[in-house]
Design a protein around this motif. Structure first.
Motif, PDB file in Angstrom:
ATOM      1  N   LYS A 303      92.534  25.203  -4.984  1.00  0.00           N
ATOM      2  CA  LYS A 303      92.883  25.858  -6.411  1.00  0.00           C
ATOM      3  C   LYS A 303      91.930  26.858  -6.896  1.00  0.00           C
ATOM      4  CE  LYS A 303      96.769  23.465  -6.667  1.00  0.00           C
ATOM      5  NZ  LYS A 303      98.078  24.243  -6.620  1.00  0.00           N
ATOM      6  N   SER A 304      90.695  26.510  -6.597  1.00  0.00           N
ATOM      7  CA  SER A 304      89.672  27.252  -7.356  1.00  0.00           C
ATOM      8  C   SER A 304      88.792  28.088  -6.306  1.00  0.00           C
ATOM      9  CB  SER A 304      88.563  26.453  -7.933  1.00  0.00           C
ATOM     10  OG  SER A 304      87.608  27.167  -8.490  1.00  0.00           O
ATOM     11  N   THR A 305      88.828  29.535  -6.078  1.00  0.00           N
ATOM     12  CA  THR A 305      87.967  30.087  -5.265  1.00  0.00           C
ATOM     13  C   THR A 305      86.399  30.150  -5.429  1.00  0.00           C
ATOM     14  OG1 THR A 305      88.469  32.031  -6.603  1.00  0.00           O
ATOM     15  CG2 THR A 305      89.876  31.834  -4.811  1.00  0.00           C
ATOM     16  N   SER A 306      86.235  29.615  -6.654  1.00  0.00           N
ATOM     17  CA  SER A 306      84.789  29.486  -6.893  1.00  0.00           C
ATOM     18  C   SER A 306      84.154  28.352  -5.977  1.00  0.00           C
ATOM     19  CB  SER A 306      84.547  29.210  -8.489  1.00  0.00           C
ATOM     20  OG  SER A 306      85.180  27.944  -8.794  1.00  0.00           O
ATOM     21  N   LEU A 307      84.946  27.564  -5.639  1.00  0.00           N
ATOM     22  CA  LEU A 307      84.556  26.310  -4.814  1.00  0.00           C
ATOM     23  C   LEU A 307      84.177  26.954  -3.375  1.00  0.00           C
ATOM     24  CD1 LEU A 307      86.724  23.187  -6.112  1.00  0.00           C
ATOM     25  CD2 LEU A 307      84.263  24.133  -6.816  1.00  0.00           C
ATOM     26  N   ASN A 308      84.739  27.932  -2.994  1.00  0.00           N
ATOM     27  CA  ASN A 308      84.719  28.586  -1.670  1.00  0.00           C
ATOM     28  C   ASN A 308      83.055  28.668  -1.249  1.00  0.00           C
ATOM     29  OD1 ASN A 308      87.509  28.475  -1.841  1.00  0.00           O
ATOM     30  ND2 ASN A 308      87.536  30.957  -1.659  1.00  0.00           N
ATOM     31  N   GLU A 309      82.646  28.182  -0.222  1.00  0.00           N
ATOM     32  CA  GLU A 309      81.524  28.448   0.330  1.00  0.00           C
ATOM     33  C   GLU A 309      81.384  28.875   1.795  1.00  0.00           C
ATOM     34  OE1 GLU A 309      79.574  24.629  -0.261  1.00  0.00           O
ATOM     35  OE2 GLU A 309      81.192  23.663   0.683  1.00  0.00           O
ATOM     36  N   THR A 310      80.216  29.522   1.983  1.00  0.00           N
ATOM     37  CA  THR A 310      79.646  30.257   3.329  1.00  0.00           C
ATOM     38  C   THR A 310      78.375  29.579   3.849  1.00  0.00           C
ATOM     39  OG1 THR A 310      81.222  32.168   3.155  1.00  0.00           O
ATOM     40  CG2 THR A 310      79.324  31.899   4.967  1.00  0.00           C
ATOM     41  N   TRP A 311      78.118  29.038   5.004  1.00  0.00           N
ATOM     42  CA  TRP A 311      76.706  28.830   5.377  1.00  0.00           C
ATOM     43  C   TRP A 311      76.534  29.050   6.665  1.00  0.00           C
ATOM     44  CZ3 TRP A 311      80.422  25.218   4.502  1.00  0.00           C
ATOM     45  CH2 TRP A 311      81.041  24.411   5.482  1.00  0.00           C
ATOM     46  N   THR A 312      75.175  28.983   7.220  1.00  0.00           N
ATOM     47  CA  THR A 312      74.744  29.464   8.546  1.00  0.00           C
ATOM     48  C   THR A 312      74.111  28.185   9.223  1.00  0.00           C
ATOM     49  OG1 THR A 312      74.334  31.644   7.853  1.00  0.00           O
ATOM     50  CG2 THR A 312      73.251  30.934   9.891  1.00  0.00           C
ATOM     51  N   HIS A 313      74.506  27.995  10.537  1.00  0.00           N
ATOM     52  CA  HIS A 313      73.841  27.174  11.213  1.00  0.00           C
ATOM     53  C   HIS A 313      72.969  27.875  12.292  1.00  0.00           C
ATOM     54  CE1 HIS A 313      73.213  23.606  14.018  1.00  0.00           C
ATOM     55  NE2 HIS A 313      73.841  24.207  14.880  1.00  0.00           N
ATOM     56  N   PHE A 314      71.915  27.026  12.608  1.00  0.00           N
ATOM     57  CA  PHE A 314      70.955  27.786  13.610  1.00  0.00           C
ATOM     58  C   PHE A 314      70.185  26.623  14.431  1.00  0.00           C
ATOM     59  CE2 PHE A 314      66.706  29.145  14.723  1.00  0.00           C
ATOM     60  CZ  PHE A 314      66.844  30.173  15.636  1.00  0.00           C
ATOM     61  N   ALA A 315      69.884  26.650  15.519  1.00  0.00           N
ATOM     62  CA  ALA A 315      69.120  25.758  16.274  1.00  0.00           C
ATOM     63  C   ALA A 315      68.253  26.319  17.474  1.00  0.00           C
ATOM     64  CB  ALA A 315      70.054  24.443  16.624  1.00  0.00           C
ATOM     65  N   ALA A 316      67.245  26.019  17.855  1.00  0.00           N
ATOM     66  CA  ALA A 316      66.315  26.450  18.785  1.00  0.00           C
ATOM     67  C   ALA A 316      65.694  25.201  19.356  1.00  0.00           C
ATOM     68  CB  ALA A 316      65.176  27.680  18.425  1.00  0.00           C
ATOM     69  N   ILE A 317      65.960  24.765  20.782  1.00  0.00           N
ATOM     70  CA  ILE A 317      65.535  23.626  21.218  1.00  0.00           C
ATOM     71  C   ILE A 317      65.255  23.870  22.718  1.00  0.00           C
ATOM     72  CG2 ILE A 317      66.393  21.367  22.144  1.00  0.00           C
ATOM     73  CD1 ILE A 317      68.776  21.576  20.120  1.00  0.00           C
ATOM     74  N   ALA A 318      63.731  23.107  22.870  1.00  0.00           N
ATOM     75  CA  ALA A 318      63.246  23.261  24.062  1.00  0.00           C
ATOM     76  C   ALA A 318      63.163  21.577  24.562  1.00  0.00           C
ATOM     77  CB  ALA A 318      61.784  23.667  23.884  1.00  0.00           C
ATOM     78  N   GLU A 319      63.353  21.662  25.938  1.00  0.00           N
ATOM     79  CA  GLU A 319      63.291  20.091  26.517  1.00  0.00           C
ATOM     80  C   GLU A 319      62.557  19.971  27.611  1.00  0.00           C
ATOM     81  OE1 GLU A 319      67.150  17.011  26.776  1.00  0.00           O
ATOM     82  OE2 GLU A 319      67.450  18.808  27.866  1.00  0.00           O
ATOM     83  N   LEU A 320      61.585  19.323  27.829  1.00  0.00           N
ATOM     84  CA  LEU A 320      60.706  19.155  28.644  1.00  0.00           C
ATOM     85  C   LEU A 320      60.609  17.925  29.366  1.00  0.00           C
ATOM     86  CD1 LEU A 320      58.197  20.455  30.281  1.00  0.00           C
ATOM     87  CD2 LEU A 320      56.690  19.836  28.416  1.00  0.00           C
ATOM     88  N   ASN A 321      60.516  17.852  30.641  1.00  0.00           N
ATOM     89  CA  ASN A 321      60.568  16.352  31.356  1.00  0.00           C
ATOM     90  C   ASN A 321      58.972  15.842  31.586  1.00  0.00           C
ATOM     91  OD1 ASN A 321      60.972  14.090  32.942  1.00  0.00           O
ATOM     92  ND2 ASN A 321      61.183  15.216  34.682  1.00  0.00           N
ATOM     93  N   VAL A 322      58.479  15.059  30.719  1.00  0.00           N
ATOM     94  CA  VAL A 322      56.951  14.530  30.851  1.00  0.00           C
ATOM     95  C   VAL A 322      56.972  13.279  31.674  1.00  0.00           C
ATOM     96  CG1 VAL A 322      55.153  13.988  29.304  1.00  0.00           C
ATOM     97  CG2 VAL A 322      56.785  15.716  28.809  1.00  0.00           C
ATOM     98  N   PRO A 323      56.744  13.250  32.809  1.00  0.00           N
ATOM     99  CA  PRO A 323      56.487  11.964  33.670  1.00  0.00           C
ATOM    100  C   PRO A 323      55.418  11.049  33.104  1.00  0.00           C
ATOM    101  CG  PRO A 323      56.514  14.061  34.986  1.00  0.00           C
ATOM    102  CD  PRO A 323      56.239  14.725  33.720  1.00  0.00           C
ATOM    103  N   ALA A 324      54.681  11.144  32.597  1.00  0.00           N
ATOM    104  CA  ALA A 324      53.894  10.467  32.007  1.00  0.00           C
ATOM    105  C   ALA A 324      54.318   9.770  30.760  1.00  0.00           C
ATOM    106  CB  ALA A 324      52.528  11.236  31.403  1.00  0.00           C
TER     107      ALA A 324
END
Length: 361
Positions: A303-324
């Motif tokens: 009903k109300s365009t004032s409720l409309n919203e926009t947002w941004t998602h971001f992710a930077a991920i590093a994955e490292l195998n650590v035998p120890a």
């Protein structure tokens, strides 16, 4: 995903906090951050619209299977809930041999890869109503389709034959029991030999170019009735995604999806949501992988365009195998930008020490 001991996690947390004393850490884990946005078409788009995804899905192959399953979905003019099935609707229309399938008629491949899903679920907000959802998923282009790859199917046959040849020939005096044992050995040996070919193919084709599309529609069955005058359109969705290879060890994904509510329940109900995004993944080796992703989301209200919203998602991920550590150390930065319905959303660091990795090819 199995997580390492609390003591180990606390030790790593103290190390990280010492190294980055002014850093704000997120309550969201790297796994949750990486899975926040889907960059592929859902395996079953129809089930994405249901309030509860079915845990058991029946695979229907022949027309006889489909007719036999009708009582599973319907009982005394009512829709049964919690039922789901996958059907290949065009597999019998595209009666192509393997050589024909691997030929120039690419439309036959796309039709054969198309899957129709049908599922039902109870409406958690209304006692007697039910939801009935149907959707199609197809790979319009799939350069990694094993059935379409003649070199792969030939290698598979050759590997199976080599497995059989490695066994001693049958003897004339074999008993029925000995013949049955040999048959089991033949099958096992052939499968083991062919399995190495499958693993090599999956390793080399994980990021081949593909273009997938999915559509779904969900209707509300008033009082559980499947009669046409009792079925009311409730929601629809469409998904499109592509995977683009960047060398042997990297891939770029682009996705777009939209869902739309036909019958909002309240004046402040979300009527539609749109997502557009991309993700880059690279596997440096078996022990190190990186992923960077970004997406834009739009939510519209009834009903109300004032409720409309926009947002941004971001992710930077590093994955490292650590035998120890006996597992994987994952460091991540990202989140969602703040918006009206989630004013506390922010970008922050997170970490995890786990026995299993997040990213796989």
């Amino acid at each position: 995903m199995k997580v390492l001991s609390i003591h180990t996690q606390r030790w790593w947390m103290s190390v990280l906090c010492t190294a980055l004393p002014l850093t704000v850490f997120s309550q969201v884990t790297p796994e949750e951050l990486a899975n926040n946005i889907g960059y592929s078409v859902p395996v079953s788009p129809a089930f994405e619209l249901l309030p509860g995804k079915p845990s058991e899905v029946t695979s229907l192959v022949t027309p006889k299977d489909i007719m036999a399953s009708v009582p599973t979905f319907i009982s005394k003019d009512r829709v049964k809930t919690g039922v789901a099935a996958d059907i290949r609707p065009f597999s019998y229309l595209v009666k192509a041999s393997l050589s024909e399938y691997q030929g120039k008629a690419k439309w036959k491949q796309a039709l054969w890869r198309t899957v129709l899903a049908i599922g039902t679920a109870a409406d958690p907000t209304t006692k007697n109503d039910a939801f009935l959802s149907a959707g199609l998923r197809t790979s319009i282009i799939d350069k990694g389709d094993p059935r379409a790859n003649k070199a792969y199917t030939d290698s598979l046959s050759s590997a199976y034959a080599r497995g059989l040849a490695s066994l001693p020939p049958p003897t004339l005096g074999m008993t029925l029991e000995q013949a049955a044992q040999r048959a089991a050995q033949v099958n096992k040996k052939g499968m083991i030999s062919a399995d190495s070919v499958r693993k090599l193919f999956n390793k080399n084709s994980w990021n081949k170019f593909r273009l997938d599309m999915g559509v779904a529609f969900m209707a509300r069955a008033i009082n559980g009735s499947y009669r046409s005058d009792s079925l009311k359109g409730d929601r629809w969705g469409v998904w499109i995604a592509t995977g683009i290879p960047l060398g042997e060890n990297a891939q770029f994904n682009v996705t777009g999806k939209a869902t739309h509510s036909i019958r909002p329940t309240t004046e402040q109900s979300e009527t539609s949501r749109y997502v557009a995004g991309g993700r880059f993944r690279i596997f440096m080796n078996n022990n190190l992988a990186f992923s960077v992703e970004a997406a834009q989301l739009w939510a519209n209200y009834s009903k109300s365009t004032s409720l409309n919203e926009t947002w941004t998602h971001f992710a930077a991920i590093a994955e490292l195998n650590v035998p120890a550590l006996g597992g994987w150390l994952t460091l991540a930065y990202g989140g969602d930008s703040a918006h009206r319905s989630h004013t506390e959303s922010t970008f922050a660091f997170s970490y995890a020490v786990t026995t299993n990795r997040i990213f796989t090819k």
